[in-house]
Write a protein that holds these residues in place. Structure first.
Motif, PDB file in Angstrom:
ATOM      1  N   GLU A 190       1.308  -1.149   0.316  1.00 14.92           N
ATOM      2  CA  GLU A 190      -0.133   0.198  -0.009  1.00 14.92           C
ATOM      3  C   GLU A 190       0.892   1.389  -0.079  1.00 14.92           C
ATOM      4  OE1 GLU A 190      -2.341   0.011  -0.638  1.00 14.92           O
ATOM      5  OE2 GLU A 190      -3.201  -1.853  -0.278  1.00 14.92           O
ATOM      6  N   ALA A 191       2.318   0.995   0.283  1.00 13.30           N
ATOM      7  CA  ALA A 191       3.148   2.052   0.502  1.00 13.30           C
ATOM      8  C   ALA A 191       4.324   2.833  -0.082  1.00 13.30           C
ATOM      9  CB  ALA A 191       3.265   2.309   2.210  1.00 13.30           C
ATOM     10  N   LYS A 192       4.231   1.115  -1.377  1.00 11.29           N
ATOM     11  CA  LYS A 192       4.925   1.539  -1.969  1.00 11.29           C
ATOM     12  C   LYS A 192       5.455   3.194  -3.374  1.00 11.29           C
ATOM     13  CE  LYS A 192       6.673  -0.482  -6.505  1.00 11.29           C
ATOM     14  NZ  LYS A 192       6.266  -1.539  -7.896  1.00 11.29           N
ATOM     15  N   ASP A 193       4.058   4.047  -3.662  1.00  7.92           N
ATOM     16  CA  ASP A 193       3.958   5.258  -4.455  1.00  7.92           C
ATOM     17  C   ASP A 193       4.829   6.092  -3.427  1.00  7.92           C
ATOM     18  OD1 ASP A 193       3.290   4.027  -6.304  1.00  7.92           O
ATOM     19  OD2 ASP A 193       1.308   4.691  -6.305  1.00  7.92           O
ATOM     20  N   LEU A 194       4.756   5.958  -1.725  1.00  6.50           N
ATOM     21  CA  LEU A 194       4.572   6.536  -0.680  1.00  6.50           C
ATOM     22  C   LEU A 194       6.382   6.375  -0.307  1.00  6.50           C
ATOM     23  CD1 LEU A 194       3.207   8.709   1.440  1.00  6.50           C
ATOM     24  CD2 LEU A 194       3.784   6.676   3.049  1.00  6.50           C
ATOM     25  N   LEU A 195       7.171   5.549   0.069  1.00 10.01           N
ATOM     26  CA  LEU A 195       8.149   5.032  -0.117  1.00 10.01           C
ATOM     27  C   LEU A 195       8.728   5.468  -1.056  1.00 10.01           C
ATOM     28  CD1 LEU A 195       7.721   1.730   2.483  1.00 10.01           C
ATOM     29  CD2 LEU A 195       7.989   4.173   2.492  1.00 10.01           C
ATOM     30  N   SER A 196       8.274   5.159  -2.312  1.00  7.54           N
ATOM     31  CA  SER A 196       9.646   5.520  -3.289  1.00  7.54           C
ATOM     32  C   SER A 196       9.616   7.039  -3.725  1.00  7.54           C
ATOM     33  CB  SER A 196       8.861   4.782  -4.690  1.00  7.54           C
ATOM     34  OG  SER A 196       8.794   3.518  -4.688  1.00  7.54           O
ATOM     35  N   GLU A 197       9.009   7.317  -3.894  1.00  6.90           N
ATOM     36  CA  GLU A 197       8.819   9.306  -3.785  1.00  6.90           C
ATOM     37  C   GLU A 197      10.080   9.429  -2.561  1.00  6.90           C
ATOM     38  OE1 GLU A 197       8.302  12.954  -5.776  1.00  6.90           O
ATOM     39  OE2 GLU A 197       7.016  11.052  -6.320  1.00  6.90           O
ATOM     40  N   TRP A 198       9.909   8.553  -1.592  1.00  4.06           N
ATOM     41  CA  TRP A 198      10.870   9.680  -0.644  1.00  4.06           C
ATOM     42  C   TRP A 198      11.995   8.996  -0.515  1.00  4.06           C
ATOM     43  CZ3 TRP A 198      12.345   6.082   3.478  1.00  4.06           C
ATOM     44  CH2 TRP A 198      12.768   6.690   5.080  1.00  4.06           C
ATOM     45  N   LEU A 199      11.972   7.686  -1.037  1.00  6.57           N
ATOM     46  CA  LEU A 199      13.676   6.875  -1.131  1.00  6.57           C
ATOM     47  C   LEU A 199      14.878   7.915  -2.373  1.00  6.57           C
ATOM     48  CD1 LEU A 199      12.078   3.344  -1.167  1.00  6.57           C
ATOM     49  CD2 LEU A 199      13.785   4.494   0.387  1.00  6.57           C
ATOM     50  N   ASP A 200      13.183   8.564  -3.509  1.00  7.14           N
ATOM     51  CA  ASP A 200      13.809   9.438  -4.037  1.00  7.14           C
ATOM     52  C   ASP A 200      14.534  10.018  -4.462  1.00  7.14           C
ATOM     53  OD1 ASP A 200      14.818   9.187  -7.016  1.00  7.14           O
ATOM     54  OD2 ASP A 200      13.198  10.659  -7.721  1.00  7.14           O
ATOM     55  N   SER A 201      13.724  11.360  -3.349  1.00  7.72           N
ATOM     56  CA  SER A 201      14.225  12.155  -2.849  1.00  7.72           C
ATOM     57  C   SER A 201      15.665  11.969  -2.435  1.00  7.72           C
ATOM     58  CB  SER A 201      13.162  12.688  -2.399  1.00  7.72           C
ATOM     59  OG  SER A 201      12.504  12.413  -0.559  1.00  7.72           O
ATOM     60  N   ARG A 202      15.752  10.871  -1.556  1.00  6.43           N
ATOM     61  CA  ARG A 202      16.748  11.234  -0.726  1.00  6.43           C
ATOM     62  C   ARG A 202      17.917  10.104  -1.439  1.00  6.43           C
ATOM     63  NH1 ARG A 202      15.798   7.555   4.491  1.00  6.43           N
ATOM     64  NH2 ARG A 202      17.972   8.402   5.434  1.00  6.43           N
ATOM     65  N   PHE A 203      18.209   9.269  -2.539  1.00  8.22           N
ATOM     66  CA  PHE A 203      18.907   8.270  -2.794  1.00  8.22           C
ATOM     67  C   PHE A 203      18.708   8.594  -4.241  1.00  8.22           C
ATOM     68  CE2 PHE A 203      17.485   6.135   1.280  1.00  8.22           C
ATOM     69  CZ  PHE A 203      18.637   6.655   2.487  1.00  8.22           C
ATOM     70  N   GLY A 204      17.880   9.243  -5.026  1.00  7.35           N
ATOM     71  CA  GLY A 204      18.107   9.208  -6.501  1.00  7.35           C
ATOM     72  C   GLY A 204      18.872   9.955  -6.940  1.00  7.35           C
ATOM     73  N   SER A 205      19.627  10.753  -6.982  1.00 10.98           N
ATOM     74  CA  SER A 205      21.178  11.678  -7.155  1.00 10.98           C
ATOM     75  C   SER A 205      21.910  10.208  -7.276  1.00 10.98           C
ATOM     76  CB  SER A 205      21.251  12.715  -6.280  1.00 10.98           C
ATOM     77  OG  SER A 205      21.968  12.113  -4.618  1.00 10.98           O
ATOM     78  N   GLU A 206      21.833   9.027  -6.177  1.00  2.73           N
ATOM     79  CA  GLU A 206      23.075   8.209  -6.424  1.00  2.73           C
ATOM     80  C   GLU A 206      23.674   7.320  -7.594  1.00  2.73           C
ATOM     81  OE1 GLU A 206      22.967   6.702  -2.074  1.00  2.73           O
ATOM     82  OE2 GLU A 206      23.282   8.427  -1.493  1.00  2.73           O
ATOM     83  N   VAL A 207      21.984   6.781  -8.533  1.00  2.00           N
ATOM     84  CA  VAL A 207      21.772   6.119  -8.918  1.00  2.00           C
ATOM     85  C   VAL A 207      22.792   6.429 -10.011  1.00  2.00           C
ATOM     86  CG1 VAL A 207      20.278   4.979 -10.400  1.00  2.00           C
ATOM     87  CG2 VAL A 207      19.214   5.567  -8.150  1.00  2.00           C
ATOM     88  N   THR A 208      23.864   5.542 -10.707  1.00  2.00           N
ATOM     89  CA  THR A 208      24.566   5.962 -11.034  1.00  2.00           C
ATOM     90  C   THR A 208      24.602   5.368 -13.013  1.00  2.00           C
ATOM     91  OG1 THR A 208      26.259   5.040 -10.463  1.00  2.00           O
ATOM     92  CG2 THR A 208      26.243   7.529 -10.313  1.00  2.00           C
ATOM     93  N   ASP A 209      24.066   3.827 -13.026  1.00  5.81           N
ATOM     94  CA  ASP A 209      24.006   2.572 -13.525  1.00  5.81           C
ATOM     95  C   ASP A 209      22.991   2.908 -15.253  1.00  5.81           C
ATOM     96  OD1 ASP A 209      24.271   0.982 -15.294  1.00  5.81           O
ATOM     97  OD2 ASP A 209      23.671  -0.742 -13.630  1.00  5.81           O
ATOM     98  N   ASN A 210      23.773   3.260 -15.801  1.00  2.00           N
ATOM     99  CA  ASN A 210      22.866   3.990 -17.133  1.00  2.00           C
ATOM    100  C   ASN A 210      21.628   2.480 -17.298  1.00  2.00           C
ATOM    101  OD1 ASN A 210      23.140   6.437 -16.978  1.00  2.00           O
ATOM    102  ND2 ASN A 210      23.926   5.792 -19.798  1.00  2.00           N
ATOM    103  N   SER A 211      21.911   1.483 -17.160  1.00  6.05           N
ATOM    104  CA  SER A 211      21.604  -0.001 -17.743  1.00  6.05           C
ATOM    105  C   SER A 211      19.975   0.249 -16.688  1.00  6.05           C
ATOM    106  CB  SER A 211      22.173  -1.164 -17.829  1.00  6.05           C
ATOM    107  OG  SER A 211      22.483  -1.625 -16.160  1.00  6.05           O
ATOM    108  N   ILE A 212      19.927   0.586 -15.528  1.00 12.96           N
ATOM    109  CA  ILE A 212      18.929   0.934 -15.344  1.00 12.96           C
ATOM    110  C   ILE A 212      17.699   1.470 -15.856  1.00 12.96           C
ATOM    111  CG2 ILE A 212      17.533   1.563 -12.624  1.00 12.96           C
ATOM    112  CD1 ILE A 212      20.599   1.514 -11.185  1.00 12.96           C
TER     113      ILE A 212
END
Length: 749
Positions: A190-212
């Motif tokens: 139920e909280a997937k969208d909520l947590l995904s947005e929150w995680l992205d705001s904290r750690f999104g800039s650390e995702v560097t693998d272009n294959s993702i």
């Protein structure tokens, strides 16, 4: 002297009549609704019969939905009509957007949420993280003004709250094992969208693998193609992906800059709308000029990841839009003269279409909501690149799709996927629903819409089945050409009138709604003709009905509503099997039907009801399971029809329900009649002298015959009241005498 005989003959020669060609009529010309002019314009390709057509494809980050179906089925119908009816040579190009803010954000969020799940956070940690994620979510909810979006966010908030409560109780009660795991899993879902947005705001800039960022669009593109194939949408002649055209896009942007309509700013490149509009050679926002300055629309066009104070400050004008975006941490990037970056949204279509179709195309297609800013920006940057003013000749935009009257939106989670829609209805039924509406108007996908399509399909299919039955009847070559009576002449005239009306409707902006109505009217006329022939025991004209059926089949093929190589009518047999089931099994079914008729005839003559019952069971229960319908008509041969098994089983169930309802009503009527007769008998039993004695709440005194004389207050009844009661007394006296007579005659009660 008299002239020569040759001269006399010359003088006597009669003048030959002059011949003149018939006046005839001018055939109508195809007109298409052109969003550029907001008129129906005569369609004139630039190069003879060749038509160049570019269609905006999907942004592949999620499942394809009925909004996609609205555009791609509608364009498929238009493309088929131009190609197979008007005989244009159509070159159809479509793109796939696989680099986009939505894709980047969704790919990052999916990656981060999967990592979070793999760590298997303990219940206490999960609850703490959900509470932390709710803070920015609540702020977003409070600042949202769009009522539909607000309602969607409130729904998510409620669902998270409901899933949080049982986990909190479980933690307080120190529950463990499978029960605790179930509560954790429930909250995670139920909280997937909520947590995904929150995680992205904290750690999104650390995702560097272009294959993702390539894995997600590759998966959803594959699903999109599967959906299009399932809908019988023709594949494009050429498909372009943004990720494969980055070098061409960079070169395209560079030329726009060189031509003076683009400028670099902080590693990004923007289109200078002010300079373009004031050049004296170009016009900005040709499609929706009234939308110029609509910052909300412009920001949606730029993308969620590209709207920030820093990015806005890079522009010379608020209406300028990105051609090339400098990549931030957590975003894929490609090399360019301006540094590492990625294409803007609008530039991709211009560069890819320009590379394949050149400086000017005949048709550009897309959904109605793409007009501004996407298509207006495409026009501007393409005309800036080619230094012309006619990049697109005809802009076609399909109408919106609503669901039961409500706006459909993927971002609002109010959508039906194509796969889910195909679970309830076939591709043909969905296409018929679209054909029954104008391609450029809003279409409401609802139960009523689909029921209309189903009824239309059944109506046509019954006609095809009846014609096939007529054509199967044995006839020699001479018998195929029967004398035409007035009925045939009239039907044939109607046939050609309807064909003319169909052609005129197709010329009028491919008006399939009118076409289907004309086809319905033609079938109705044929049905009346066949019914009249059956009533008089005369054979209908085979050749005429076959011509009508073949024409209707051809039109349905043109529209893509008949998927396989069916000679006449809807095909019977699995899609892509290559098996003509009808041709294979019908000879055997015909033999079975004739054998059954012979058995039934003998059974009636010999009075063997058991065999007749077996024949009915074969017709009603056995053969429908195999997709076979037998129709018995008194005095006529049995009609054999191959029909979809599910359709027959549904018909059988509906028939049973009708029969059950009829039986129930009959039983109810019998019960009421019995109750009425019982009540009447009970009334008849009562002697007239006793009928009023029990009504002490109305009367206090009675005469010697039992007739009331005074009311409950001891007041003598009026003459009128007494007269009325006496009439009732006499009627009861008559009824009671009938009862006594029945008893005397020994009639049972």
């Amino acid at each position: 002297m008299a002239g020569s005989s040759a001269e006399q003959g010359k003088g006597q020669r009669t003048q030959q009549p002059r011949w003149a060609p018939p006046l005839g009529t001018e055939p109508c010309r195809l007109r298409l609704y052109n969003s550029l002019t907001r008129n129906k314009d005569v369609f004139v390709p630039q190069n003879g019969k060749k038509v160049t057509w570019y269609c905006c494809g999907p942004t592949v980050y999620d499942a394809s939905h009925m909004g996609h179906a609205r555009s791609y089925i509608s364009f498929d119908i238009l493309r088929r009509v131009l190609k197979d009816y008007f005989k244009f040579d159509v070159f159809y190009c479509m793109n796939i957007t696989d680099i986009d803010d939505k894709i980047i954000k969704r790919a990052r969020q999916n990656h981060l949420f999967e990592q979070y799940q793999e760590k298997q956070p303990p219940a206490v940690q999960l609850l703490e993280d959900v509470r932390a994620a709710l803070k920015p979510f609540s702020e977003k909810l409070n600042t949202t003004t769009d009522p539909d979006k607000k309602q969607m966010l409130e729904k998510i908030q409620r669902a998270v709250a409901l899933a949080t409560e049982p986990l909190e109780r479980a933690v307080q009660s120190r529950v463990s094992g499978e029960e605790l795991d179930a509560h954790i899993q429930g909250l995670l879902e139920e909280a997937k969208d909520l947590l995904s947005e929150w995680l992205d705001s904290r750690f999104g800039s650390e995702v560097t693998d272009n294959s993702i960022f390539s894995k997600l669009p590759k998966f959803w593109e594959e699903e999109f193609h599967k959906d299009m194939e399932a809908l019988n949408v023709l594949p494009p002649d050429v498909l372009t992906r943004v990720s494969e055209y980055v070098p061409e896009i960079v070169a395209f942007v560079q030329k726009i800059v060189d031509n003076g309509y683009g400028y670099a700013s902080n590693g990004s490149v923007y289109f200078d709308t002010v300079k373009f509009a004031s050049s004296g050679k170009h016009t900005y926002a040709k499609l929706v000029p009234e939308a110029v300055g609509d910052q909300r629309a412009l920001q949606e066009g730029e993308g969620d990841l590209s709207v920030s104070a820093d990015r806005l400050s890079e522009k010379r004008s608020a209406s300028d839009f990105a051609l090339w975006k400098a990549s931030k941490p957590g975003e894929p990037s490609w090399a360019s003269p301006w540094g590492k970056g990625r294409p803007g949204w609008h530039i991709e279509c211009s560069a890819m279409a320009g590379t394949l179709l050149g400086a000017s195309m005949d048709i550009h297609g897309g959904g109605f909501d793409l007009r501004f800013p996407h298509h207006d920006n495409e026009l501007a940057q393409s005309e800036a690149y080619f230094e012309n003013d006619c990049w697109v000749r005809y802009f076609l935009h399909t109408g919106h799709l609503t669901i039961a009257g409500c706006k459909m939106s993927k971002s609002l989670k109010n959508f039906i996927t194509i796969k889910d829609a195909l679970k309830n209805h076939s591709a043909r039924q969905l296409r018929l629903a679209f054909l029954m509406h104008s391609w450029k108007d809003t279409l409401d996908y609802s139960g009523n819409t689909m029921e209309s399509a189903l009824q239309y399909e059944r109506f046509l299919n019954e006609f095809f089945l009846n014609v096939k039955d007529i054509l199967r009847a044995p006839a020699d070559l001479t018998g195929q050409f029967e004398k035409w009576e007035d009925e045939e002449v009239e039907l044939n005239k109607n046939f050609y009138d309807r064909k003319t009306a169909v052609h005129e409707a197709l010329c009028d902006n491919v008006d399939t709604r009118t076409v289907l109505e004309e086809m319905r009217a033609l079938v109705s006329q044929c049905n009346l003709y066949m019914a009249a022939r059956k009533a008089t025991r005369r054979r209908p004209n085979r050749a005429l009905l076959e011509n009508v059926a073949l024409y209707l089949t051809h039109m349905l093929k043109v529209f893509g509503a008949i998927e396989e190589e069916s000679t006449l009518g809807f095909p019977v047999g699995g899609h892509g099997t290559g098996l003509n089931l009808e041709a294979t099994v019908m000879p055997y079914l015909q033999v079975l039907s004739e054998f059954r008729e012979g058995v039934r005839k003998i059974s009636r003559e010999k009075k063997v009801p058991e065999v007749l019952q077996l024949s009915d069971t074969l017709r009603d229960d056995v053969l429908p399971e195999l997709g076979v319908r037998l129709e018995d008509h008194e005095g006529l041969p049995t009609v054999v029809k191959l029909v979809d098994r599910d359709t027959l089983l549904k018909e059988r169930e509906e028939k049973k329900q009708v029969e059950e309802e009829r039986r129930r009503k009959k039983e109810e009527a019998t019960r009421r009649k019995q109750e009425q007769e019982a009540a009447k008998l009970a009334k008849m039993k009562t002697p007239p002298s006793e009928m009023f004695l029990s009504e002490s709440d109305k009367y206090s005194k009675f005469d010697e015959n039992g007739l009331p004389t005074h009311d409950t207050e001891g007041k003598e009844l009026s003459k009128g009241q007494a007269k009325k009661l006496k009439k009732l007394f006499e009627a009861q006296e008559k009824l009671h005498k009938e009862y006594l007579q029945m008893v005397q005659n020994g009639s049972p009660e």
